[in-house]
Design a protein around this motif. Structure first.
Motif, short mmCIF file in Angstrom:
data_model
loop_
_atom_site.label_atom_id
_atom_site.label_comp_id
_atom_site.label_asym_id
_atom_site.label_seq_id
_atom_site.Cartn_x
_atom_site.Cartn_y
_atom_site.Cartn_z
N LYS A 1 1.69 6.65 5.07
CA LYS A 1 2.76 6.20 5.97
C LYS A 1 2.37 4.87 6.58
N LEU A 2 3.38 4.18 7.11
CA LEU A 2 3.11 2.88 7.75
C LEU A 2 2.02 3.01 8.81
N LYS A 3 2.09 4.12 9.55
CA LYS A 3 1.10 4.34 10.61
C LYS A 3 -0.32 4.41 10.03
N ASP A 4 -0.47 5.07 8.89
CA ASP A 4 -1.79 5.17 8.27
C ASP A 4 -2.34 3.77 7.95
N VAL A 5 -1.45 2.95 7.41
CA VAL A 5 -1.87 1.60 7.02
C VAL A 5 -2.24 0.79 8.26
N TYR B 1 -6.33 -0.21 3.68
CA TYR B 1 -5.26 0.14 2.75
C TYR B 1 -4.82 -1.03 1.86
N ASP B 2 -5.27 -2.23 2.22
CA ASP B 2 -4.95 -3.39 1.37
C ASP B 2 -5.97 -3.57 0.26
N ALA C 1 0.84 -1.21 0.00
CA ALA C 1 0.00 0.00 0.00
C ALA C 1 0.87 1.26 0.00
N ILE C 2 1.92 1.24 0.79
CA ILE C 2 2.78 2.43 0.89
C ILE C 2 3.43 2.74 -0.47
N LYS C 3 3.95 1.70 -1.12
CA LYS C 3 4.61 1.92 -2.41
C LYS C 3 3.61 2.32 -3.50
N MET C 4 2.42 1.73 -3.45
CA MET C 4 1.42 2.08 -4.47
C MET C 4 0.95 3.53 -4.29
N HIS C 5 0.77 3.94 -3.04
CA HIS C 5 0.36 5.33 -2.80
C HIS C 5 1.46 6.30 -3.24
N GLU C 6 2.68 5.92 -2.98
CA GLU C 6 3.82 6.74 -3.38
C GLU C 6 3.82 6.94 -4.91
N ARG C 7 3.55 5.86 -5.64
CA ARG C 7 3.54 5.96 -7.10
C ARG C 7 2.31 6.72 -7.59
N GLY C 8 1.17 6.43 -6.93
CA GLY C 8 -0.07 7.10 -7.32
C GLY C 8 0.03 8.61 -7.16
N ALA C 9 0.82 9.04 -6.18
CA ALA C 9 0.95 10.48 -5.92
C ALA C 9 1.51 11.21 -7.14
N HIS D 1 -2.77 -6.95 -11.35
CA HIS D 1 -4.15 -6.60 -11.01
C HIS D 1 -4.33 -6.71 -9.49
N ASP D 2 -3.89 -5.68 -8.77
CA ASP D 2 -3.86 -5.74 -7.31
C ASP D 2 -5.17 -5.23 -6.70
N THR D 3 -6.26 -5.98 -6.93
CA THR D 3 -7.50 -5.60 -6.26
C THR D 3 -7.30 -5.60 -4.75
N TYR D 4 -6.44 -6.52 -4.29
CA TYR D 4 -6.02 -6.55 -2.88
C TYR D 4 -4.51 -6.68 -2.89
N SER D 5 -3.87 -6.06 -1.90
CA SER D 5 -2.41 -6.05 -1.84
C SER D 5 -1.83 -7.44 -2.05
N ILE D 6 -2.40 -8.41 -1.34
CA ILE D 6 -1.84 -9.76 -1.39
C ILE D 6 -1.89 -10.32 -2.81
N LEU D 7 -2.91 -9.94 -3.58
CA LEU D 7 -3.01 -10.48 -4.94
C LEU D 7 -1.93 -9.88 -5.84
N GLY D 8 -1.52 -8.67 -5.55
CA GLY D 8 -0.40 -8.07 -6.27
C GLY D 8 0.89 -8.82 -5.97
N VAL D 9 1.09 -9.09 -4.68
CA VAL D 9 2.30 -9.79 -4.25
C VAL D 9 2.35 -11.19 -4.87
N LEU D 10 1.22 -11.91 -4.76
CA LEU D 10 1.19 -13.28 -5.27
C LEU D 10 1.32 -13.32 -6.79
N ALA D 11 0.81 -12.29 -7.47
CA ALA D 11 0.92 -12.26 -8.93
C ALA D 11 2.39 -12.22 -9.34
N LEU D 12 3.20 -11.44 -8.62
CA LEU D 12 4.62 -11.34 -8.97
C LEU D 12 5.29 -12.71 -8.91
N GLU D 13 4.93 -13.49 -7.87
CA GLU D 13 5.50 -14.82 -7.74
C GLU D 13 4.94 -15.76 -8.79
N SER D 14 3.61 -15.69 -9.00
CA SER D 14 2.99 -16.63 -9.94
C SER D 14 3.37 -16.32 -11.38
#
Lengths: 349, 137, 380
Positions: free
Chosen positions: C190-194, C207-208, C170-178, C278-291
């Motif tokens: 920030k981590l605290k926000d998440v 945030y996920d 979430a932090i990295k995606m928000h950073e890029r979205g900015a 297609h990161d509808t949820y953070s975890i799906l973004g992470v798993l997509a990279l591996e898959s």
């Protein structure tokens, strides 16, 4: 032809509320409330539990204890006064939930808290007439108590089911005796959310007259006395009434106490006395003689003379016991009680 | 007539699965499918109906707080995957006020509950849910 | 032209996603479609492909094609609506691609469009639950986030990660979205926000979850490159599917449909360039990279936290901020990904200076129902 109980099952929800908690919400003296009804706590079905779901749970265990295949069941009768549908049966849902065949006599019965026991008697008749081999009788209720009104202290939730047949009996039902009259002590009009009662009028002319009338009639016809019975189980709208009925009939306290569950789960209406019987079956020895007297407002009683067989003890542990379910509990506060029992008035849901 | 927002036939035809976890067992290789399928992975199309056992073990669970419109007043909902003798099923966990206390492989029983209802006037939808035997309160 | 492509993306336009209470399906469609056509030089269109998941559910409109066409004044081309949940965009693109691949010379228009904000959040959740098996999963109240949460819990447990590690997505995606002009979320987190955001389905927090947005994105896909610009060609695609009933899957920490889809290409472990998942949820973004095979199973979260997938690296993931920052426009989301990847390859601002040659775009239906993966390349 010996007819009786082939198997039984009970269901008590996991959640409990203490009557003290309710008294605190309404500004009543909790000690006085406890003294009036001798009910410590009552069982509260979760938001997704109703007389149908509890009937399924109890009936599944009854079939397990009976060792009867669903396909062998020829009738299913449900006694309740808190049907979720005004029109649409509980018994038909039971057919599919239990996996019974389509050739099943099925009906819901209503006589306030008495109908579950009427279901038992009707099944005995069908078995005796050889119209069915086995039948399931269910008493199930999650009845209503108007918030802030005294019924709220005692109205509980629970169900019990009996498989009635003529072989492999856990207990033989040797005799039955009815006693009924037009006595308007407690009622709920069509479309009304909460029952109304006559306070003290529910006692002498209603509960006691019918219970005593049925119990005495049964004993007179059989030539039996309280001494001849090992247990006496009565309908239990609170814990005081059955104890007083026992005194009036001459039963000692130790014969009535094992069949009292209302103090820990509240009044389960159509399950009330039949749940008491189920608890007695968990401890009764072969040959034990049991008197059961149910009561339904409006008003009527059915008295039963039941005798335990040699097969009874072996069936107790085959399914969930009442002793276990009485221990399996989670307390909730009054706000969760209102939510779980859907008492909070909602526009939707 | 009262508007029915949920379909009755859609519910009715799945009653064997909702009420009794009726699955299909392949006559050729013995694999059990819940939900049912028209064809087994082994290629066979011949199945027998079997009911899944009513006791099993919890594999994983989560507590859903952001629910759908049909479940607004039932939140939160706990969802778990359970293993019923080798067949894995997704369902709601109930009677579990403190799910974080559940141990790995907690024992659960299959129970019969209300799932949802179509307003105050439509039908009540029943189905199986999963109830931990102990350890979550 | 050394590379032969199935088709070329000759024009794109994206509407900044948002809550368009003042605009309906037709207004958003017209804006995206007409500007995309314009950017492609207004070629003749042989077909209009419409990717939409919700047009009848929230728009209360069947046969939406002619309504959208008539309003936009696009004549003489049949409209074909493609619905495959939140993967509608990718699947419509696949069909459109096959169409142009069969032509000698011609173009089609693809518009992804959806308006979840026509209805309340409880209804949005209900419609999202239709992505699951309606008879056996959503009947009981399950939604996509339930399945994603179960996968996240298993993944964090199996590979001994903490939730804080997942928060990096979430932090990295928000950073890029900015920095992305068309992102819905344009502020850093920030981590605290998440960590302090509400739990949606543990361990996943607000945030996920990618936010539902109204959106429309359009592409003009042609059999020949537009010579006026640096063209982006589609070299190929792969399709994959997983078990429809979630609980019956063998592995709750991999996206089987992605693993299947990516088999269409040479292994991606040496891939160099842009990746859009297609990161509808953070975890799906992470798993997509591996898959996708971009890194080893269990390593994506570590590599993400180490900056391996950041801009400027070998594998640059979700440079626009992904669905997390751009928003989840359901049936349109895949078209946003494809349009954004095209802009990134062309070096449109703010994606200039990346000098990437290729992009991998992964679109997924629901939680690992079906996936389609595309390989895009700059054609000089």
């Amino acid at each position: 032809m010996a007819i009786g109980i082939v198997g039984w099952g009970a269901y008590i929800p996991r959640y409990r509320i203490k009557t003290r908690e309710i008294a605190e919400a309404w500004g009543d003296d909790a000690l006085r409330i406890r003294d009036m009804y001798l009910v410590e706590e009552k069982a509260v079905g979760y938001i997704d539990e109703d007389p149908v779901t509890m009937a399924v749970e109890a009936s599944r265990d009854a079939l397990i204890r009976a060792g009867v295949k669903p396909s062998e069941v020829g009738a299913v009768f449900a006694g309740t006064e808190s049907k979720p549908y005004a029109v649409k049966p509980i018994s038909s849902i039971l057919i599919d939930a239990l996996g019974l065949s389509r050739q099943v006599y099925s009906v819901d019965m209503e006589f306030a808290c008495k109908a579950g026991s009427d279901a038992v008697i009707n099944l005995m008749g069908l078995v005796k007439a050889n119209l069915i081999k086995y039948g399931i009788a269910v008493g199930t209720d999650s009845s209503q108590g108007e918030p802030g009104e005294h019924l709220e202290y005692t109205v509980g939730t629970g169900a019990v089911a009996y498989v009635i047949g003529s072989g492999n009996l856990a207990a033989e039902i040797k005799y039955t005796y009815p006693y009924a009259s037009d006595t308007p002590d407690f009622w709920r009009r069509d479309g009304s959310p909460y029952p109304v009662h006559g306070e003290g009028f529910t006692g002498e002319p209603a509960y006691f007259r019918h219970i005593i009338g049925a119990a005495k009639g049964l004993m007179d016809e059989l030539g039996m006395k309280p001494n001849d019975f090992d247990y006496a189980v009565f309908h239990q709208p609170n814990a005081r009434f059955p104890v007083r009925a026992a005194q009036m009939l001459g039963f000692p306290l130790e014969k009535v106490k094992p069949g009292i569950v209302v103090d820990l789960i509240g009044n389960t209406y159509n399950a009330s006395a039949l749940l008491g019987l189920a608890k007695v079956l968990e401890e009764a020895k072969p040959g034990a003689k049991i008197m059961v007297v149910t009561f339904g407002s409006g008003a009527g009683s059915n008295a039963f003379y039941i005798e335990a067989t040699d097969q009874l003890p072996g069936k107790v542990k085959l399914a969930r016991t009442i002793s276990e379910m009485l221990e399996d509990k989670v307390y909730i506060d009054y706000s969760l009680y209102l939510k779980y029992r859907r008492i909070i008035k909602m526009i939707h849901g | 007539m009262v508007d029915q927002s949920l379909s009755v036939p859609k519910y009715w035809r799945r009653i064997p699965q909702y009420y009794r976890l009726t699955a299909l067992k392949c006559r050729k290789c013995g694999r059990v499918y819940f939900p049912p399928r028209a064809i087994c992975d082994c290629g066979s199309r011949e199945f027998d109906e079997v009911e899944l056992p009513r006791r099993g073990r919890l594999i994983e669970f989560t507590v859903l707080r952001s629910v759908t419109s049909d479940f607004e007043k039932q939140r939160p909902l706990i969802f778990g995957i359970v293993d019923l003798n080798g067949v894995r099923v997704l369902g709601q966990l109930v009677d579990c006020p403190n799910p974080e206390k559940l141990s790995d492989n907690a024992e659960v029983e299959v129970v019969f509950r209300r799932v949802k209802e179509d307003s105050d006037y439509g039908i009540i939808y029943y189905g199986f849910k999963l109830r931990p035997l102990k350890g979550c309160w | 032209m050394g590379i032969s492509a199935l088709g070329y993306i000759n024009g794109v336009h994206v509407i900044p996603p948002g809550r368009y209470y003042d605009k309906g399906y037709r207004e958003l469609f017209a804006e995206a479609a007409l500007k995309a056509l314009e950017s492609a030089g207004n070629p003749d269109i042989k077909a209009i492909y419409i990717a939409s998941a919700l047009s009848e559910l929230t728009g209360e409109q069947l046969a939406i094609g002619n309504i959208l066409r008539d309003y936009s004044g696009i004549r003489n081309a049949p409209s074909i609506r493609v619905e495959n949940g939140d993967g509608s965009g990718g699947f419509a693109f696949m069909v459109a691609l096959n169409h142009v691949a069969s032509m000698n010379d011609g173009c089609v228009l693809l518009v992804g469009i959806d308006k979840p904000h026509e209805v309340t959040s409880l209804k949005q959740n209900k419609y999202a639950s239709y992505l699951l098996d309606s008879d056996y999963e959503s009947y009981f109240g399950a939604t996509p986030v339930v399945l994603a949460a179960l996968m996240a819990k298993q993944y964090l447990k199996n590979y001994e990660y903490k939730y804080e590690d997942l928060a990096a997505w979430a932090i990295k995606m928000h950073e890029r979205g900015a920095k992305t002009p068309f992102a819905y979320f344009k502020r850093a987190a920030k981590l605290k926000d998440v960590l302090e955001s509400e739990l949606v389905a543990d361990p996943l927090r607000l945030y996920d979850v990618s936010p539902f947005v109204d959106g429309a994105a359009a592409l003009v896909l042609c059999s020949k490159p537009n010579t006026r610009d640096q063209a982006v060609g589609v070299l190929g695609y792969g399709f994959g599917a997983s078990n429809s009933y979630f609980a019956s899957r063998n592995d709750y920490t991999a996206l089987m449909s992605v693993i299947e889809a990516v088999k269409a290409f040479n292994p991606l472990n040496d891939f160099n360039g842009i990746v859009s998942v297609h990161d509808t949820y953070s975890i799906l973004g992470v798993l997509a990279l591996e898959s996708l095979g971009l890194c080893k199973r269990g390593s994506a979260l570590r590599l993400l936290n180490e900056g391996y997938f950041d801009p400027g690296g070998k594998v640059m993931v979700n440079l626009d901020g992904g669905l997390k920052a751009v928003g989840n426009s359901m049936g349109a989301s895949g078209v946003y990904q494809l349009a954004s990847a095209t802009m990134q390859l062309r070096g449109d601002k703010p994606f200039n200076g990346l000098n990437a040659e290729a992009a991998v775009v992964e679109d997924m239906v629901g939680v690992d129902q079906e996936s389609v993966v595309f390989m895009l390349k700059v054609v000089k």
